[in-house]
Design a protein around this motif. Structure first.
Motif, PDB file in Angstrom:
ATOM      1  N   GLY A  64       2.028  -3.304   0.414  1.00 30.71           N
ATOM      2  CA  GLY A  64       1.983  -2.960   1.836  1.00 30.71           C
ATOM      3  C   GLY A  64       1.321  -1.620   2.078  1.00 30.71           C
ATOM      4  O   GLY A  64       0.498  -1.463   2.986  1.00 30.71           O
ATOM      5  N   TRP A  65       1.649  -0.644   1.257  1.00 31.27           N
ATOM      6  CA  TRP A  65       1.073   0.685   1.402  1.00 31.27           C
ATOM      7  C   TRP A  65      -0.431   0.663   1.109  1.00 31.27           C
ATOM      8  O   TRP A  65      -1.227   1.195   1.869  1.00 31.27           O
ATOM      9  CB  TRP A  65       1.777   1.666   0.459  1.00 31.27           C
ATOM     10  CG  TRP A  65       1.124   3.011   0.424  1.00 31.27           C
ATOM     11  CD1 TRP A  65       1.262   4.017   1.336  1.00 31.27           C
ATOM     12  CD2 TRP A  65       0.205   3.485  -0.562  1.00 31.27           C
ATOM     13  NE1 TRP A  65       0.494   5.088   0.972  1.00 31.27           N
ATOM     14  CE2 TRP A  65      -0.163   4.794  -0.191  1.00 31.27           C
ATOM     15  CE3 TRP A  65      -0.331   2.931  -1.731  1.00 31.27           C
ATOM     16  CZ2 TRP A  65      -1.055   5.546  -0.944  1.00 31.27           C
ATOM     17  CZ3 TRP A  65      -1.201   3.688  -2.470  1.00 31.27           C
ATOM     18  CH2 TRP A  65      -1.558   4.978  -2.075  1.00 31.27           C
ATOM     19  N   LYS A  66      -0.806   0.037   0.013  1.00 29.13           N
ATOM     20  CA  LYS A  66      -2.201   0.057  -0.449  1.00 29.13           C
ATOM     21  C   LYS A  66      -3.134  -0.751   0.458  1.00 29.13           C
ATOM     22  O   LYS A  66      -4.202  -0.289   0.820  1.00 29.13           O
ATOM     23  CB  LYS A  66      -2.255  -0.497  -1.880  1.00 29.13           C
ATOM     24  CG  LYS A  66      -3.628  -0.536  -2.489  1.00 29.13           C
ATOM     25  CD  LYS A  66      -4.020   0.796  -3.013  1.00 29.13           C
ATOM     26  CE  LYS A  66      -5.304   0.659  -3.817  1.00 29.13           C
ATOM     27  NZ  LYS A  66      -6.000   1.897  -3.918  1.00 29.13           N
ATOM     28  N   LYS A  67      -2.714  -1.942   0.837  1.00 32.41           N
ATOM     29  CA  LYS A  67      -3.621  -2.842   1.549  1.00 32.41           C
ATOM     30  C   LYS A  67      -3.435  -2.858   3.053  1.00 32.41           C
ATOM     31  O   LYS A  67      -4.273  -3.401   3.763  1.00 32.41           O
ATOM     32  CB  LYS A  67      -3.449  -4.261   1.015  1.00 32.41           C
ATOM     33  CG  LYS A  67      -3.844  -4.390  -0.423  1.00 32.41           C
ATOM     34  CD  LYS A  67      -4.552  -5.674  -0.646  1.00 32.41           C
ATOM     35  CE  LYS A  67      -4.971  -5.752  -2.087  1.00 32.41           C
ATOM     36  NZ  LYS A  67      -6.270  -6.286  -2.254  1.00 32.41           N
ATOM     37  N   HIS A  68      -2.349  -2.296   3.553  1.00 30.83           N
ATOM     38  CA  HIS A  68      -2.096  -2.461   4.980  1.00 30.83           C
ATOM     39  C   HIS A  68      -1.873  -1.153   5.739  1.00 30.83           C
ATOM     40  O   HIS A  68      -2.739  -0.728   6.481  1.00 30.83           O
ATOM     41  CB  HIS A  68      -0.902  -3.390   5.196  1.00 30.83           C
ATOM     42  CG  HIS A  68      -1.124  -4.760   4.649  1.00 30.83           C
ATOM     43  ND1 HIS A  68      -1.995  -5.658   5.204  1.00 30.83           N
ATOM     44  CD2 HIS A  68      -0.594  -5.382   3.578  1.00 30.83           C
ATOM     45  CE1 HIS A  68      -1.995  -6.779   4.505  1.00 30.83           C
ATOM     46  NE2 HIS A  68      -1.152  -6.637   3.510  1.00 30.83           N
ATOM     47  N   HIS A  69      -0.747  -0.516   5.554  1.00 32.56           N
ATOM     48  CA  HIS A  69      -0.350   0.517   6.506  1.00 32.56           C
ATOM     49  C   HIS A  69      -0.439   1.960   6.008  1.00 32.56           C
ATOM     50  O   HIS A  69      -0.450   2.872   6.799  1.00 32.56           O
ATOM     51  CB  HIS A  69       1.073   0.255   7.003  1.00 32.56           C
ATOM     52  CG  HIS A  69       2.083   0.104   5.925  1.00 32.56           C
ATOM     53  ND1 HIS A  69       2.556   1.169   5.199  1.00 32.56           N
ATOM     54  CD2 HIS A  69       2.710  -0.999   5.438  1.00 32.56           C
ATOM     55  CE1 HIS A  69       3.449   0.738   4.327  1.00 32.56           C
ATOM     56  NE2 HIS A  69       3.561  -0.571   4.437  1.00 32.56           N
ATOM     57  N   HIS A  70      -0.475   2.220   4.735  1.00 32.61           N
ATOM     58  CA  HIS A  70      -0.593   3.567   4.156  1.00 32.61           C
ATOM     59  C   HIS A  70       0.532   4.508   4.603  1.00 32.61           C
ATOM     60  O   HIS A  70       0.333   5.718   4.685  1.00 32.61           O
ATOM     61  CB  HIS A  70      -1.960   4.183   4.466  1.00 32.61           C
ATOM     62  CG  HIS A  70      -3.094   3.283   4.098  1.00 32.61           C
ATOM     63  ND1 HIS A  70      -3.417   2.979   2.793  1.00 32.61           N
ATOM     64  CD2 HIS A  70      -3.971   2.583   4.877  1.00 32.61           C
ATOM     65  CE1 HIS A  70      -4.445   2.156   2.783  1.00 32.61           C
ATOM     66  NE2 HIS A  70      -4.798   1.895   4.019  1.00 32.61           N
ATOM     67  N   HIS A 110      12.272  -2.548   3.200  1.00 35.72           N
ATOM     68  CA  HIS A 110      11.530  -3.813   3.235  1.00 35.72           C
ATOM     69  C   HIS A 110      11.212  -4.237   4.665  1.00 35.72           C
ATOM     70  O   HIS A 110      10.103  -4.707   4.945  1.00 35.72           O
ATOM     71  CB  HIS A 110      12.317  -4.921   2.532  1.00 35.72           C
ATOM     72  CG  HIS A 110      12.226  -4.863   1.046  1.00 35.72           C
ATOM     73  ND1 HIS A 110      11.063  -5.108   0.354  1.00 35.72           N
ATOM     74  CD2 HIS A 110      13.160  -4.588   0.112  1.00 35.72           C
ATOM     75  CE1 HIS A 110      11.289  -5.001  -0.935  1.00 35.72           C
ATOM     76  NE2 HIS A 110      12.559  -4.672  -1.116  1.00 35.72           N
ATOM     77  N   ILE A 111      12.161  -4.075   5.566  1.00 40.00           N
ATOM     78  CA  ILE A 111      11.916  -4.445   6.973  1.00 40.00           C
ATOM     79  C   ILE A 111      10.830  -3.552   7.567  1.00 40.00           C
ATOM     80  O   ILE A 111       9.919  -4.045   8.245  1.00 40.00           O
ATOM     81  CB  ILE A 111      13.223  -4.368   7.788  1.00 40.00           C
ATOM     82  CG1 ILE A 111      14.170  -5.485   7.356  1.00 40.00           C
ATOM     83  CG2 ILE A 111      12.938  -4.445   9.287  1.00 40.00           C
ATOM     84  CD1 ILE A 111      15.581  -5.363   7.916  1.00 40.00           C
ATOM     85  N   THR A 112      10.908  -2.249   7.292  1.00 38.12           N
ATOM     86  CA  THR A 112       9.892  -1.322   7.790  1.00 38.12           C
ATOM     87  C   THR A 112       8.522  -1.660   7.214  1.00 38.12           C
ATOM     88  O   THR A 112       7.517  -1.672   7.929  1.00 38.12           O
ATOM     89  CB  THR A 112      10.275   0.131   7.431  1.00 38.12           C
ATOM     90  OG1 THR A 112      11.556   0.417   7.972  1.00 38.12           O
ATOM     91  CG2 THR A 112       9.264   1.123   7.976  1.00 38.12           C
ATOM     92  N   ASN A 113       8.472  -1.951   5.931  1.00 36.77           N
ATOM     93  CA  ASN A 113       7.215  -2.338   5.292  1.00 36.77           C
ATOM     94  C   ASN A 113       6.661  -3.617   5.915  1.00 36.77           C
ATOM     95  O   ASN A 113       5.477  -3.699   6.237  1.00 36.77           O
ATOM     96  CB  ASN A 113       7.440  -2.524   3.794  1.00 36.77           C
ATOM     97  CG  ASN A 113       6.147  -2.765   3.044  1.00 36.77           C
ATOM     98  OD1 ASN A 113       5.232  -1.956   3.099  1.00 36.77           O
ATOM     99  ND2 ASN A 113       6.070  -3.879   2.331  1.00 36.77           N
ATOM    100  N   TYR A 114       7.520  -4.600   6.088  1.00 35.30           N
ATOM    101  CA  TYR A 114       7.105  -5.888   6.674  1.00 35.30           C
ATOM    102  C   TYR A 114       6.528  -5.679   8.068  1.00 35.30           C
ATOM    103  O   TYR A 114       5.444  -6.177   8.386  1.00 35.30           O
ATOM    104  CB  TYR A 114       8.306  -6.826   6.718  1.00 35.30           C
ATOM    105  CG  TYR A 114       8.000  -8.165   7.344  1.00 35.30           C
ATOM    106  CD1 TYR A 114       7.363  -9.160   6.621  1.00 35.30           C
ATOM    107  CD2 TYR A 114       8.352  -8.422   8.662  1.00 35.30           C
ATOM    108  CE1 TYR A 114       7.078 -10.381   7.179  1.00 35.30           C
ATOM    109  CE2 TYR A 114       8.065  -9.647   9.237  1.00 35.30           C
ATOM    110  CZ  TYR A 114       7.427 -10.623   8.507  1.00 35.30           C
ATOM    111  OH  TYR A 114       7.135 -11.822   9.080  1.00 35.30           O
ATOM    112  N   ARG A 115       7.246  -4.934   8.893  1.00 31.09           N
ATOM    113  CA  ARG A 115       6.769  -4.693  10.271  1.00 31.09           C
ATOM    114  C   ARG A 115       5.481  -3.881  10.268  1.00 31.09           C
ATOM    115  O   ARG A 115       4.576  -4.148  11.065  1.00 31.09           O
ATOM    116  CB  ARG A 115       7.843  -3.977  11.073  1.00 31.09           C
ATOM    117  CG  ARG A 115       8.999  -4.876  11.423  1.00 31.09           C
ATOM    118  CD  ARG A 115      10.051  -4.144  12.213  1.00 31.09           C
ATOM    119  NE  ARG A 115      11.147  -5.053  12.549  1.00 31.09           N
ATOM    120  CZ  ARG A 115      12.314  -4.652  12.997  1.00 31.09           C
ATOM    121  NH1 ARG A 115      12.561  -3.353  13.165  1.00 31.09           N
ATOM    122  NH2 ARG A 115      13.243  -5.524  13.276  1.00 31.09           N
TER     123      ARG A 115
END
Length: 130
Positions: A64-70, A110-115
């Motif tokens: 999530g960090w690498k490909k999406h939201h940082h 996990h919820i924060t990452n998902y959102r």
């Protein structure tokens, strides 16, 4: 069509399974040792569950960090949660003081990452797994 795994959902499930194991299982399944089965206060089982939660969570949050939201907030919450789970193993007499915040932090991460993955800007569609 390629089947995608929702790693955040899997991480939440693993965290909930751990919480159920630690909180409810001792109340419900106290008769298991009579049958030679002991997963209550079983150090090896606990370490395997923590390792499983760590592996799934680390992969999910890194992706999530690498490909999406940082954003580092989910990673920090997850890390603190895992450290509290490890503290629960070291200071076993205080396990319930460590368990609840650990599970809440891991699930919230996990919820924060998902959102965060769902609302990020898709300016880099070529490397995005959506």
């Amino acid at each position: 069509m390629k089947q995608k795994i929702n790693w955040d959902a899997l991480g939440i499930t693993a965290s909930l399974a751990c919480a159920i194991h630690c909180a409810i299982l001792p109340l419900v399944l106290t008769s298991l040792p009579i049958f030679g089965i002991n997963i209550i206060d079983n150090f090896s089982f606990e370490v395997i569950m923590i390792f499983l939660a760590f592996c799934i969570g680390a992969y999910s949050l890194y992706h999530g960090w690498k490909k999406h939201h940082h954003r580092t907030q989910p990673i920090i919450m997850f890390t603190v949660g895992i450290l509290l789970l490890l503290a629960k193993q070291i200071w076993h007499q205080y396990q319930f003081y460590f368990l609840v915040p650990a599970v809440l932090l891991i699930i919230t991460a996990h919820i924060t990452n998902y959102r965060s993955c769902r609302v990020h800007n898709h300016a880099h569609e070529d490397d995005c797994d959506h």
